[in-house]
Design an enzyme around this catalytic site. Structure first.
Site, mmCIF file in Angstrom:
data_model
loop_
_atom_site.group_PDB
_atom_site.id
_atom_site.type_symbol
_atom_site.label_atom_id
_atom_site.label_comp_id
_atom_site.label_asym_id
_atom_site.label_seq_id
_atom_site.Cartn_x
_atom_site.Cartn_y
_atom_site.Cartn_z
ATOM 1 N N PHE A 250 0.707 -1.294 0.230
ATOM 2 C CA PHE A 250 -0.017 -0.210 0.044
ATOM 3 C C PHE A 250 0.683 1.336 -0.066
ATOM 4 O O PHE A 250 0.349 2.329 0.417
ATOM 5 C CB PHE A 250 -0.833 -0.020 1.266
ATOM 6 C CG PHE A 250 -1.722 -1.310 1.226
ATOM 7 C CD1 PHE A 250 -2.586 -1.696 0.498
ATOM 8 C CD2 PHE A 250 -1.431 -2.234 2.520
ATOM 9 C CE1 PHE A 250 -3.175 -2.943 0.635
ATOM 10 C CE2 PHE A 250 -2.083 -3.484 2.610
ATOM 11 C CZ PHE A 250 -3.134 -3.736 1.740
ATOM 12 N N ARG A 332 1.527 15.829 -5.312
ATOM 13 C CA ARG A 332 0.412 15.150 -5.802
ATOM 14 C C ARG A 332 -0.698 15.571 -5.140
ATOM 15 O O ARG A 332 -1.869 15.270 -5.941
ATOM 16 C CB ARG A 332 0.637 13.607 -5.777
ATOM 17 C CG ARG A 332 -0.374 12.813 -6.981
ATOM 18 C CD ARG A 332 -0.063 11.420 -6.711
ATOM 19 N NE ARG A 332 0.727 10.748 -7.921
ATOM 20 C CZ ARG A 332 -0.019 10.391 -9.114
ATOM 21 N NH1 ARG A 332 -1.353 10.346 -9.339
ATOM 22 N NH2 ARG A 332 0.769 10.133 -9.941
ATOM 23 N N GLU A 739 -4.814 2.719 -7.100
ATOM 24 C CA GLU A 739 -5.168 3.893 -6.283
ATOM 25 C C GLU A 739 -6.516 4.426 -6.475
ATOM 26 O O GLU A 739 -7.051 4.877 -5.510
ATOM 27 C CB GLU A 739 -4.048 4.846 -6.488
ATOM 28 C CG GLU A 739 -2.695 4.587 -5.998
ATOM 29 C CD GLU A 739 -1.607 5.399 -6.501
ATOM 30 O OE1 GLU A 739 -1.424 5.398 -7.673
ATOM 31 O OE2 GLU A 739 -0.858 6.151 -5.635
#
Lengths: 793, 490
Positions: A250, A332, A739
């Site tokens: 993850f 991001r 994602e």
């Protein structure tokens, strides 16, 4: 090697029986039968080499302190201890940071910067002995002021771990000044622990000369190779890193595995014995970074119809003590601060603040989720300010579609959105979820319910696909065909549960038209496919699928050329069917063709390579095309809240998600369901809690609560968007899925906010912070009730 | 004294002379036996990756229970059968229906939690025919999965009954194994150990009483759901462990007519149904203590004896007016449960004394009982606040009897004296309740920690009194998010 810019056309295939495990089939996970029988081998399950040493780390108990002295003699004298290692024992560079900033020592020597920072390693005959010995060091600290929170970091020197970024489009100040309405506020969003079920682990086996082989649970074997090489001061070529599978990652094993690998490699090379390090779960929580928590200040200007005129946002993030990936993560956040909405003018800034906490890192979505939650908060603010349903405001502000051509397609990073399908996707979900009918039902329920209140929200997701570090968008693969027709497949991607090995095997099976059982995926190794990128940014199957396809096509081309020549037919007359090949009228098994090719000295092994086209990014200018394409989705969530306690349940969730033309709908559905629940957990019950000394007190599943079985939505309808192939030439027109679904969990957060707002007649934006634990929900309810009472007086 | 541990690993009888008294089943499997299918996820009984199934005799019948191997001591398996994920495939290599359903439903992604889920599903499969959705959630509450979001695993739990013939299952014939386990049963004290440390497991109450007098420093272990963590997390070295789980008389529930006498060794799972029959909401509270694996090991006696301020049964038991029976040697005494808890970390228990039973009075006519557990997560979580209430109104609607007890609000489980006093004798009205909510502020000074702030604890505790009021005065009001919503109106 085929040139990626001129893709080879698929070979003609025979009509008739489809192969097992073709692309687009809902094929089961390649290891499923081993998962359920306990036969799937994780690093801790590998048979241990004789004489293996167990390693444990000695950790800082202070958040910020100078180390005055360290007495390791009690550690050395403890039962079973073979050796102890500190910074002085590092032959190369005492640094494990991924950005080359030299701000993350393997072992702290003079300064500790967070509780849980490793100071030394102890190697003993058993893990229990090593663990006990690690506690025996006597460290004298000189305490320094510790900056633990975003607030403290903002108020103080505002030290940044890495340079911030600003995205600008239009003139935000002017747009805000001219807007008929303005709202501003602050949103706090908590971090998240990965809680991969398999904790961090590495095992190093020393080899000849400078060589070392490392089995490690990592998403990024190549980076581990680099780090180990520079810690040991050996060439990259001496270090081999191998990963068959991980028990979850993850993002938590993108850079965080470096420490464990480097530590075992050091012990292995210094002692000549294999070495293994597996931290206890509590230590894993303390030592490794998490999702960044953020405080986001926003200002939005909008018109009476709810259309955004201008936006300003400042994203302050708790980066922890070192840079790690905080730069790209906070970048991001900005890249996704628009979610699916067009901002005619925007100024978005990041503030990656240094704190004396563990260095935060990658986590599914990589800052994107925090950016998108901010976007959704802004939309909610507009809706409350105008007394409209948030869904109306959402729809009104979507990017334009290609067909629309209305000039509403430019992102704050100056990429034009050309594949927007949100309007249709949301319209479909609005219809299938019965949003408006249920909106009325919920209004009626809330009007007569004394204690329980319901909430509803439909939130969209638009997620950019590609590493924003453009050079990462490349991959390699290695395919061997053996003379019995069986095929070994290797590529640079890591299998962490997401089904990557299955999908890539489907691609290769499709290319050769053989059943997937013919394909044997093998452990990812830096010795087979070099210079790989992290399996991250949802890119695994996009990149490795294409690379494996290229390798398979190279071999197939050779087989076709060979067959055409040997049997005197045109290449077009060589056709592949299920496990068979027709050469003109001649029918043979795939294995027979392969054997004949081998006898004729045809090379049956090939590498494949792929690089994503079209992308580029100029960070300094804040302009470029960082993303190859976007993946879309939307979720509609209904919740019920207990207004006496703040507890809640998720009654129903409907999801419509865009996987392009799915490589494997079963696996993709699993990614959507799992990603959603993980995203929901982040915004609801998962709370990281540090005490005043900087100690993480939610450090294991007893105290840190991820969603359990009964927390999943009671009704959970998940559908893949149909007839929506990727408009770009991705692997079989599929879209990345790792994602994007995570952010669908926002629907639950906003449904909770909606339920809370009902206690004050939806007159005020609840400004619920995340995670929305029962405590935050009840506190928010109490505050709204007070505000409503005050406004009546 | 028998100095050899005996249990079945699958079908194989294992007899072990030297065993570390706190060696966990998980470490034994992985480190000594190299059976590595069973995984360690947390080493504290909270994630379920290490779930194994233990068959034990309950009277003369064999019962299969899912338990956490990470906090269970190997020596507690004496007289039991241990099944691990490696036992499930058939001799021909065919997957067990439980495994096949997981494969068919895409129930595994990374696969690390999967063996634990498979074993929880096995226990469910062996014990129950086609459970409903709520029951499946309960059976899986102790297994965390970070990949799938659980949906496909729940589908597997439903689908496993459609694969193969359950009655012909390899584990379905319990009689033969029960006979084998009966042959291992004896009345001797089990005494095993290694390195000068000992594990003592008496079979009778007098043996237990004597062992405690003879070994004053010994650690009493019942379910090990707490002591297990002393070992795995704090690496405490326990010199002498006295295990109560073999004492059959402590595992009994006796109906005394006016009360249930619940032996200190009765597990939550054993007690749930009997208690729920008297106090349905108490049953619902037990359903939310730990998860299946924990309830199969943890005992109500242990929940009391360890004196935790956040144990869930003490507030409920105190509200019900339960008393405690303590025993030292042949002497016993009884005291109201609330008097047992003196202050944080201190209970009214003398050296060599142990909790023998808790006596739960049956509700009198007209009594209403409610229990509310507040945590971040509904299942397998520790309470931030746990409140329990017993209320009886007289014919005129006045409060004839009220007992209010809270966990998580103080250093011990504690009654809300001021709130009770504010209500007793008065009419049961919203105004009276609001006054009592205010009075409650004087009853408790809670702490702030990672589970909740002091402010939230105080606010929610007071609100629970209001919830009680609504539930007892407005049958139409919907007040429950989980569990059986009908309980609110019982």
């Amino acid at each position: 090697m085929p040139d990626v810019t001129t893709p080879i056309a698929p070979a003609p295939t025979l009509p008739g029986a489809r192969i097992e495990g073709a692309v687009h089939d809902p094929r089961r996970h390649e290891s499923a039968h081993k998962h359920v029988s306990g036969e799937a081998v994780y690093v801790d399950d590998i048979a241990e080499p004789a004489g293996l040493l167990h390693v444990y780390l000695g950790l800082s108990s202070r958040a910020h302190a100078r180390i005055r002295s360290i007495d390791l003699s009690p550690v050395r004298g403890a039962p079973g201890v073979v050796a102890v290692f500190t910074a002085d024992d590092v032959p190369g560079v005492n640094d494990i940071g991924c950005m080359g900033k030299h701000d993350e020592p393997l072992f702290a020597s003079t300064l500790v910067e967070h509780v849980g920072q490793p100071i030394f390693a102890v190697a003993a005959e058993t893990r229990d002995q090593a663990r006990r010995a690690a506690k025996l060091a006597v460290v004298e600290y000189e305490e320094l002021p510790a900056v633990l929170t975003i607030a403290a970091a903002r108020d103080g020197a505002r030290t940044l771990v890495t340079p911030p970024m600003t995205l600008r489009v239009g003139d935000a100040d002017a747009a805000l000044a001219a807007a008929p309405h303005r709202v501003e506020g602050r949103l706090a969003i908590g971090g998240q622990e990965h809680f991969y079920l398999e904790s961090q682990i590495a095992m190093a086996v020393p080899g000849e000369d400078q060589e070392v082989l490392i089995h490690v649970s990592t998403q990024h074997p190549t980076e581990v190779q680099h780090i180990v090489a520079h810690v040991l001061d050996v060439p990259d070529a001496a270090v081999t890193v191998e990963v068959r599978r991980m028990g979850g990652g993850f993002g938590g094993k993108e850079t965080q595995s470096n420490l464990f690998a480097a530590c075992t490699a050091l012990v292995a090379k210094r002692t000549g014995r294999a070495a293994k390090l597996r931290p206890d779960r509590d230590d894993d929580f303390q030592i490794t970074g998490k999702r960044h928590d953020f405080e986001i200040d926003y200002r939005v200007g909008f018109d009476g119809g709810g259309l955004v005129r201008g936006v300003e946002m400042l994203f302050a993030a708790r980066a922890g003590y070192a840079a790690d990936l905080s730069g790209p993560v906070t970048d991001r956040a900005l890249f996704h601060a628009d979610n699916g909405y067009f901002y005619p003018a925007a100024r978005l800034e990041s503030l990656p603040l240094k704190t004396n906490t563990v260095s935060n890192t990658a986590f599914r979505g990589f800052g994107g989720p925090q950016g998108m939650v901010a976007a959704e908060r802004v939309i909610d603010e507009i809706a409350f300010a105008l007394g409209k349903d948030p869904l109306e405001i959402r729809k009104r502000n979507f990017y334009g579609t290609d067909a629309g051509g209305d000039g509403r397609n430019l992102t704050p990073y100056h990429q034009t959105v050309t594949d927007n399908i949100l309007p249709e996707l949301v319209a479909q979900l609005e219809e299938s979820s019965g949003y408006w009918t249920r909106r009325e039902e919920i209004r009626a329920f809330n009007a007569k319910s004394r204690i329980l209140r319901k909430g509803l929200a439909l939130t969209p997701v638009k997620f950019g696909i590609s590493f924003t570090a453009s050079h990462y968008n490349q991959a390699g693969a290695l395919v061997h065909v053996y003379t019995d027709g069986s095929i070994q497949l290797n590529h640079g991607g890591i299998e962490m549960g997401q089904g990557l090995y299955t999908k890539v095997a489907q691609v290769v099976a499709e290319e050769f038209q053989v059943d997937i059982s013919t394909i044997r995926p093998t452990a990812t190794s830096t010795g087979k496919v070099p210079n790989t990128s992290a399996t991250a940014a949802s890119s695994g199957s996009d990149l490795n699928g294409k690379a494996a396809q290229a390798a398979a096509r190279s071999i197939r081309e050779r087989l076709v050329a060979f067959a055409a020549e040997k049997w005197g037919v045109a290449p077009e007359a060589v056709r592949f069917g299920r496990n068979r090949v027709m050469v003109g009228d001649r029918d043979m098994s795939f294995a027979d063709l392969v054997r004949a090719a081998y006898m004729a000295r045809v090379q049956l092994s090939a590498t494949g390579f792929y690089k994503t086209p079209k992308i580029h990014w100029d960070r300094a200018a804040g302009r470029g095309t960082p993303f190859y394409y976007f993946a879309y989705g939307a979720a509609c969530a209904e919740v019920t809240v207990d207004t006496l306690t703040g507890e809640y349940v998720v009654d129903r969730v409907d999801i419509l998600h865009d996987c392009g033309r799915s490589l494997n709908p079963a696996i993709d559905k699993g990614q959507i369901e799992g990603g959603f629940v993980q995203g929901m957990g982040w915004l609801t019950m998962e709370e990281l809690w540090w005490d005043g000394e900087g100690r993480l007190r939610t450090h294991a599943p007893s105290t840190y609560k991820i969603p359990a079985c009964s927390d999943r939505p009671r009704i959970f309808n998940v559908a893949l968007l149909e007839n929506a192939p990727n408009r770009e030439d991705t692997i079989f027109r599929s879209k990345a899925v790792g994602e994007p679904p995570f952010m669908l969990g926002m629907s639950v957060f906003h449904a909770l906010s909606d339920a809370v707002a009902s206690v004050a007649g939806h007159r005020f934006c609840p400004r619920l912070d995340a995670p929305a634990t029962p405590e935050r929900v009840l506190t928010c309810i109490a505050a709204l009730r007070e505000r409503a009472a005050a406004s009546r007086q | 004294m028998r100095q050899r541990l005996r249990f079945y690993l699958g079908d194989e009888l294992r007899e072990i002379d030297a065993v570390d008294p706190t060696l966990t089943v998980l470490d034994w499997l992985r480190l000594s036996e190299r059976r590595v299918g069973t995984k360690e996820g947390c080493a504290e009984g909270d994630c379920g990756a290490c779930t194994v199934v233990v068959g034990r005799l309950d009277g003369d019948t064999l019962r299969y229970e899912a338990v956490n191997a990470c906090i269970r001591f190997l020596a507690t398996l004496d007289g039991c059968r241990l099944l691990t994920v490696e036992h499930l495939k058939g001799p021909d290599g065919a997957l067990h229906p439980v495994q096949q359903a997981m494969v068919d439903c895409h129930g595994s992604q990374c696969g690390f939690c999967t063996p634990g889920f498979v074993m929880s599903l096995l226990a469910l499969y062996l014990n129950e025919e086609r459970p409903d959705g709520r029951r499946i959630d309960d059976a899986l509450a102790g297994n965390l999965c970070r990949c799938t979001g659980y949906e496909p695993i729940v589908r597997a739990a439903q689908g496993m009954y459609d694969i193969g013939d359950r009655s012909a299952d390899r584990f379905a014939d319990r009689a033969a194994m029960a006979e084998k386990l009966k042959a291992l049963r004896d009345e001797e004290i089990l005494g095993v150990g290694a390195g000068g440390r000992r594990f003592l497991a008496p079979a009778t109450v007098p043996q237990l009483a004597q062992l405690l007098l003879d070994n004053p420093g010994a650690t009493i272990v019942a379910g090990a759901t707490d002591v297990g963590l002393w070992v795995t997390k704090f690496q405490r070295v326990l010199a002498t462990v006295i295990y109560t789980g073999r004492v059959r008389d402590l595992r009994r529930i006796e109906d005394r007519g006016d009360a249930l006498v619940i032996g200190a060794g009765v597990t939550y799972s054993d007690a749930a149904e009997r208690i729920a029959a008297l106090y349905p909401d108490f049953g619902e509270l037990i359903r939310r203590i730990g998860a299946e694996q924990v309830r199969n090991m943890g005992t109500i006696g242990g929940n009391i004896a360890n004196g935790s301020p956040i144990g869930d049964t003490p507030p409920a038991l105190i509200a019900c007016g339960a008393t405690l029976r303590l025993r030292r040697g042949a002497e016993t005494r009884e005291l109201p449960l609330e008097d047992f808890f003196i202050e944080y970390g201190r209970q009214d228990r003398r050296e060599g004394e142990f909790v023998e039973a808790v006596i739960l009075p049956k509700p009198a006519a007209g009594m209403r009982f409610r229990a509310y557990k507040i945590a971040k997560r509904f299942d397998q979580d520790i309470s931030a606040v746990c409140g329990a209430f017993r209320l009886r109104l007289d014919g005129e609607g006045r409060v004839a009897d009220i007992r209010i007890a809270f966990g998580g609000m103080s250093g011990t489980p504690k009654r809300a004296g001021a709130a009770e006093a504010a209500l007793l004798g008065g009419h049961w009205t919203e105004d009276a309740v609001i006054r009592a909510m205010e009075a409650m502020a004087g009853d408790y000074t809670p702490l702030s920690d990672w589970r909740a702030s002091a402010g939230y604890r105080s606010m929610v505790a007071a609100n629970l009194l209001m919830k009680l009021y609504v539930e007892t005065s407005d049958p139409a009001a919907d007040t429950r998010l989980v569990g059986d919503r009908r309980l609110a109106h019982a």
